[in-house]
Scaffold this motif. Structure first.
Motif, PDB file in Angstrom:
ATOM      1  N   PHE A   1      47.177   7.193  50.709  1.00  0.00           N
ATOM      2  CA  PHE A   1      46.416   8.250  50.054  1.00  0.00           C
ATOM      3  C   PHE A   1      46.165   7.900  48.589  1.00  0.00           C
ATOM      4  N   VAL A   2      47.207   7.491  47.886  1.00  0.00           N
ATOM      5  CA  VAL A   2      47.066   7.128  46.473  1.00  0.00           C
ATOM      6  C   VAL A   2      46.149   5.925  46.320  1.00  0.00           C
ATOM      7  N   LEU A   3      46.258   4.958  47.206  1.00  0.00           N
ATOM      8  CA  LEU A   3      45.394   3.779  47.152  1.00  0.00           C
ATOM      9  C   LEU A   3      43.924   4.162  47.323  1.00  0.00           C
ATOM     10  N   ILE A   4      43.639   5.071  48.242  1.00  0.00           N
ATOM     11  CA  ILE A   4      42.258   5.514  48.451  1.00  0.00           C
ATOM     12  C   ILE A   4      41.730   6.210  47.211  1.00  0.00           C
ATOM     13  N   VAL A   5      42.516   7.128  46.646  1.00  0.00           N
ATOM     14  CA  VAL A   5      42.071   7.864  45.463  1.00  0.00           C
ATOM     15  C   VAL A   5      41.885   6.917  44.288  1.00  0.00           C
ATOM     16  N   TYR A   6      42.820   5.996  44.074  1.00  0.00           N
ATOM     17  CA  TYR A   6      42.703   5.061  42.950  1.00  0.00           C
ATOM     18  C   TYR A   6      41.503   4.135  43.109  1.00  0.00           C
ATOM     19  N   THR A   7      41.270   3.666  44.332  1.00  0.00           N
ATOM     20  CA  THR A   7      40.123   2.787  44.568  1.00  0.00           C
ATOM     21  C   THR A   7      38.816   3.509  44.254  1.00  0.00           C
ATOM     22  N   CYS A   8      38.695   4.739  44.707  1.00  0.00           N
ATOM     23  CA  CYS A   8      37.482   5.509  44.416  1.00  0.00           C
ATOM     24  C   CYS A   8      37.368   5.801  42.924  1.00  0.00           C
ATOM     25  N   TYR A   9      38.491   6.075  42.253  1.00  0.00           N
ATOM     26  CA  TYR A   9      38.465   6.287  40.804  1.00  0.00           C
ATOM     27  C   TYR A   9      37.986   5.024  40.088  1.00  0.00           C
ATOM     28  N   HIS A  10      38.488   3.876  40.505  1.00  0.00           N
ATOM     29  CA  HIS A  10      38.120   2.605  39.888  1.00  0.00           C
ATOM     30  C   HIS A  10      36.625   2.324  40.076  1.00  0.00           C
ATOM     31  N   ILE A  11      36.107   2.595  41.259  1.00  0.00           N
ATOM     32  CA  ILE A  11      34.675   2.415  41.503  1.00  0.00           C
ATOM     33  C   ILE A  11      33.883   3.348  40.603  1.00  0.00           C
ATOM     34  N   GLY A  12      34.315   4.600  40.493  1.00  0.00           N
ATOM     35  CA  GLY A  12      33.638   5.549  39.620  1.00  0.00           C
ATOM     36  C   GLY A  12      33.671   5.126  38.168  1.00  0.00           C
ATOM     37  N   LYS A  13      34.778   4.541  37.751  1.00  0.00           N
ATOM     38  CA  LYS A  13      34.907   4.052  36.380  1.00  0.00           C
ATOM     39  C   LYS A  13      33.913   2.922  36.117  1.00  0.00           C
ATOM     40  N   ARG A  14      33.739   2.042  37.094  1.00  0.00           N
ATOM     41  CA  ARG A  14      32.773   0.953  36.953  1.00  0.00           C
ATOM     42  C   ARG A  14      31.358   1.508  36.884  1.00  0.00           C
ATOM     43  N   VAL A  15      31.061   2.526  37.687  1.00  0.00           N
ATOM     44  CA  VAL A  15      29.733   3.142  37.675  1.00  0.00           C
ATOM     45  C   VAL A  15      29.480   3.784  36.313  1.00  0.00           C
ATOM     46  N   ASP A  16      30.497   4.450  35.739  1.00  0.00           N
ATOM     47  CA  ASP A  16      30.352   5.064  34.417  1.00  0.00           C
ATOM     48  C   ASP A  16      30.036   4.030  33.344  1.00  0.00           C
ATOM     49  N   ARG A  17      30.593   2.830  33.480  1.00  0.00           N
ATOM     50  CA  ARG A  17      30.344   1.777  32.494  1.00  0.00           C
ATOM     51  C   ARG A  17      29.014   1.079  32.710  1.00  0.00           C
ATOM     52  N   GLY A  18      28.303   1.453  33.774  1.00  0.00           N
ATOM     53  CA  GLY A  18      27.009   0.843  34.050  1.00  0.00           C
ATOM     54  C   GLY A  18      27.113  -0.466  34.817  1.00  0.00           C
ATOM     55  N   GLU A  19      28.258  -0.746  35.382  1.00  0.00           N
ATOM     56  CA  GLU A  19      28.446  -1.965  36.158  1.00  0.00           C
ATOM     57  C   GLU A  19      28.175  -1.673  37.626  1.00  0.00           C
ATOM     58  N   ARG A  20      28.082  -2.738  38.411  1.00  0.00           N
ATOM     59  CA  ARG A  20      27.922  -2.550  39.854  1.00  0.00           C
ATOM     60  C   ARG A  20      29.208  -1.970  40.423  1.00  0.00           C
ATOM     61  N   ALA A  21      29.081  -1.127  41.434  1.00  0.00           N
ATOM     62  CA  ALA A  21      30.253  -0.493  42.040  1.00  0.00           C
ATOM     63  C   ALA A  21      31.194  -1.531  42.640  1.00  0.00           C
ATOM     64  N   VAL A  22      30.632  -2.484  43.362  1.00  0.00           N
ATOM     65  CA  VAL A  22      31.429  -3.559  43.967  1.00  0.00           C
ATOM     66  C   VAL A  22      30.788  -4.881  43.555  1.00  0.00           C
ATOM     67  N   PRO A  23      31.469  -5.659  42.704  1.00  0.00           N
ATOM     68  CA  PRO A  23      30.894  -6.929  42.231  1.00  0.00           C
ATOM     69  C   PRO A  23      31.022  -8.024  43.295  1.00  0.00           C
ATOM     70  N   VAL A  24      30.087  -8.043  44.219  1.00  0.00           N
ATOM     71  CA  VAL A  24      30.157  -8.945  45.369  1.00  0.00           C
ATOM     72  C   VAL A  24      30.116 -10.402  44.938  1.00  0.00           C
ATOM     73  N   LYS A  25      29.203 -10.749  44.043  1.00  0.00           N
ATOM     74  CA  LYS A  25      29.069 -12.153  43.629  1.00  0.00           C
ATOM     75  C   LYS A  25      30.333 -12.662  42.945  1.00  0.00           C
ATOM     76  N   GLU A  26      30.901 -11.848  42.051  1.00  0.00           N
ATOM     77  CA  GLU A  26      32.125 -12.268  41.356  1.00  0.00           C
ATOM     78  C   GLU A  26      33.291 -12.410  42.334  1.00  0.00           C
ATOM     79  N   MET A  27      33.385 -11.482  43.291  1.00  0.00           N
ATOM     80  CA  MET A  27      34.460 -11.562  44.284  1.00  0.00           C
ATOM     81  C   MET A  27      34.290 -12.813  45.148  1.00  0.00           C
TER      82      MET A  27
END
Length: 79
Positions: A41-67
Motif C-alpha cells: 500500500f505504501v509503495l503504491i502511494v509513494y510511487t504515485c506521489y513520485h510520479i505526481g512530483k515529476r509532473v509538477d516539475r514539468g518532467e515526463r511521468a515515466v522517463p522511458v529513455k533514461e530507464m
C-alpha cells in the motif's frame, strides 16, 4: 478551512495531489480486495506521489529513455 487547504494544494501541487489521491484509492482497493500488505500500500502511494512530483516539475511521468539507457548500461556487464 479545509476547502482553502485543498484549493492551495490543487493550485500549488496539482500533480502530487492528484497522483497521491490516485495512489491512495488504488492502495485501498488493494487492501480491501484480499491478502494485501501495508508495505505494498505504501509503495503504491509513494510511487504515485513520485510520479505526481515529476509532473509538477514539468518532467515526463515515466522517463522511458533514461530507464532504458540505465538498464542497458547495467546489462552490458553480462555480454
Amino acid at each position: 478551512m479545509w476547502i482553502r487547504l485543498w484549493e492551495q494544494l490543487w493550485e500549488a501541487h496539482r500533480g502530487k495531489t492528484l497522483f497521491t489521491l490516485l495512489g491512495a484509492v488504488l492502495g485501498l482497493i488493494y487492501l480491501i480486495c484480499g491478502l494485501w500488505h501495508m508495505l505494498i500500500f505504501v509503495l503504491i502511494v509513494y510511487t504515485c506521489y513520485h510520479i505526481g512530483k515529476r509532473v509538477d516539475r514539468g518532467e515526463r511521468a515515466v522517463p522511458v529513455k533514461e530507464m532504458w539507457r540505465w538498464l542497458m548500461d547495467k546489462w552490458r556487464l553480462f555480454r
